[in-house]
Scaffold this motif. Structure first.
Motif, PDB file in Angstrom:
ATOM      1  N   ALA A 195      26.354  53.307  37.000  1.00 19.26           N
ATOM      2  CA  ALA A 195      26.257  53.285  35.540  1.00 19.26           C
ATOM      3  C   ALA A 195      27.469  52.567  34.946  1.00 19.26           C
ATOM      4  CB  ALA A 195      26.175  54.707  35.002  1.00 19.26           C
ATOM      5  N   LEU A 196      28.500  52.375  35.758  1.00 12.06           N
ATOM      6  CA  LEU A 196      29.724  51.702  35.352  1.00 12.06           C
ATOM      7  C   LEU A 196      30.073  50.701  36.445  1.00 12.06           C
ATOM      8  CD1 LEU A 196      32.339  51.581  33.525  1.00 12.06           C
ATOM      9  CD2 LEU A 196      33.297  53.255  35.114  1.00 12.06           C
ATOM     10  N   HIS A 197      30.275  49.448  36.081  1.00  9.84           N
ATOM     11  CA  HIS A 197      30.691  48.425  37.044  1.00  9.84           C
ATOM     12  C   HIS A 197      31.512  47.392  36.290  1.00  9.84           C
ATOM     13  CE1 HIS A 197      29.565  45.582  40.603  1.00  9.84           C
ATOM     14  NE2 HIS A 197      30.859  45.577  40.331  1.00  9.84           N
ATOM     15  N   ILE A 198      32.840  47.519  36.419  1.00  7.98           N
ATOM     16  CA  ILE A 198      33.744  46.607  35.744  1.00  7.98           C
ATOM     17  C   ILE A 198      34.764  46.071  36.734  1.00  7.98           C
ATOM     18  CG2 ILE A 198      33.404  47.698  33.492  1.00  7.98           C
ATOM     19  CD1 ILE A 198      36.081  49.118  33.859  1.00  7.98           C
ATOM     20  N   HIS A 199      35.531  45.069  36.299  1.00  7.51           N
ATOM     21  CA  HIS A 199      36.521  44.432  37.165  1.00  7.51           C
ATOM     22  C   HIS A 199      37.833  44.253  36.425  1.00  7.51           C
ATOM     23  CE1 HIS A 199      32.523  42.985  38.532  1.00  7.51           C
ATOM     24  NE2 HIS A 199      33.011  43.416  39.679  1.00  7.51           N
ATOM     25  N   ALA A 200      38.919  44.569  37.098  1.00 11.74           N
ATOM     26  CA  ALA A 200      40.261  44.329  36.583  1.00 11.74           C
ATOM     27  C   ALA A 200      40.989  43.448  37.593  1.00 11.74           C
ATOM     28  CB  ALA A 200      41.015  45.647  36.388  1.00 11.74           C
ATOM     29  N   GLY A 201      41.893  42.609  37.093  1.00 10.56           N
ATOM     30  CA  GLY A 201      42.651  41.725  37.979  1.00 10.56           C
ATOM     31  C   GLY A 201      44.047  42.256  38.215  1.00 10.56           C
ATOM     32  N   LEU A 202      44.506  42.157  39.452  1.00 12.57           N
ATOM     33  CA  LEU A 202      45.852  42.604  39.819  1.00 12.57           C
ATOM     34  C   LEU A 202      46.534  41.495  40.607  1.00 12.57           C
ATOM     35  CD1 LEU A 202      48.067  44.805  40.071  1.00 12.57           C
ATOM     36  CD2 LEU A 202      46.879  45.594  42.140  1.00 12.57           C
ATOM     37  N   ARG A 203      47.748  41.166  40.173  1.00 16.59           N
ATOM     38  CA  ARG A 203      48.553  40.191  40.909  1.00 16.59           C
ATOM     39  C   ARG A 203      49.904  40.812  41.190  1.00 16.59           C
ATOM     40  NH1 ARG A 203      47.948  34.315  38.322  1.00 16.59           N
ATOM     41  NH2 ARG A 203      50.086  34.429  38.990  1.00 16.59           N
ATOM     42  N   LEU A 204      50.382  40.645  42.411  1.00 21.55           N
ATOM     43  CA  LEU A 204      51.672  41.157  42.838  1.00 21.55           C
ATOM     44  C   LEU A 204      52.580  39.994  43.190  1.00 21.55           C
ATOM     45  CD1 LEU A 204      50.531  43.994  45.288  1.00 21.55           C
ATOM     46  CD2 LEU A 204      51.012  44.179  42.850  1.00 21.55           C
ATOM     47  N   PHE A 205      53.839  40.073  42.731  1.00 20.69           N
ATOM     48  CA  PHE A 205      54.814  39.035  43.033  1.00 20.69           C
ATOM     49  C   PHE A 205      56.050  39.681  43.640  1.00 20.69           C
ATOM     50  CE2 PHE A 205      52.383  37.614  39.376  1.00 20.69           C
ATOM     51  CZ  PHE A 205      51.965  36.344  39.790  1.00 20.69           C
ATOM     52  N   ASP A 206      56.590  39.059  44.667  1.00 16.15           N
ATOM     53  CA  ASP A 206      57.825  39.489  45.303  1.00 16.15           C
ATOM     54  C   ASP A 206      58.655  38.226  45.493  1.00 16.15           C
ATOM     55  OD1 ASP A 206      59.906  40.492  46.791  1.00 16.15           O
ATOM     56  OD2 ASP A 206      58.666  41.335  48.361  1.00 16.15           O
TER      57      ASP A 206
END
Length: 155
Positions: free
Chosen positions: A53-64
């Motif tokens: 009933a819920l299907h969403i997307h979030a973006g994650l970027r990691l920097f080191d």
């Protein structure tokens, strides 16, 4: 043995067979422990994308040290089950899926599913959500098309 006893024993045997068929796979599932951890995090175990009933997307970027870190594919996915917050590819897209509309999940829950913490010993951290600085990254509620960036700098 009379008919009543035979029917009783047949019923007991049928019940035992059904119990073994349905309970045994759960008891012997090698992923039982990880699925239990997800449950403790408030995360359901979805057998597939069906009935979401819920299907969403979030973006994650990691920097080191200005280098982009790869977020692995299949975080939160084990045989026959996926956590409601998971990845499919190593592209930084976090998939948020639930059979309950309106369910919310946090970045902290995603990292827990991943088996990591957001903070790293010996590193300072800067976190932005859609370009705005965030003080408490654990509490970020994952929404559709969010852009989250975490930059780690050695202290």
């Amino acid at each position: 043995m009379n008919k009543n006893n035979s029917a009783l024993w047949a019923g007991v045997l049928l019940f035992a067979i059904i119990a073994v068929l349905f309970v045994w796979p759960r008891l012997t599932n090698p992923n039982r422990k990880i699925i239990g951890i997800w449950k403790d995090l408030g995360m359901g175990c979805l057998p597939s994308h069906q009935n979401a009933a819920l299907h969403i997307h979030a973006g994650l970027r990691l920097f080191d040290a200005d280098k982009t870190e790869v977020i692995p594919a299949n975080i939160g996915i084990v045989q026959g089950c996926m956590a409601e917050v998971h990845t499919h590819e190593s592209d930084g897209v976090i998939h948020i899926e639930s059979v309950k509309a309106g369910e919310t999940f946090t970045l902290g829950q995603f990292f827990s599913v991943w088996g990591k913490t957001i903070a790293r010993e010996g590193f300072g951290i800067e976190v932005t959500l859609n370009g705005e600085n965030v003080e408490n990254p654990e509490a970020i509620i994952l929404n559709n098309e969010d852009a989250i960036e975490i930059t780690y700098a050695r202290i």
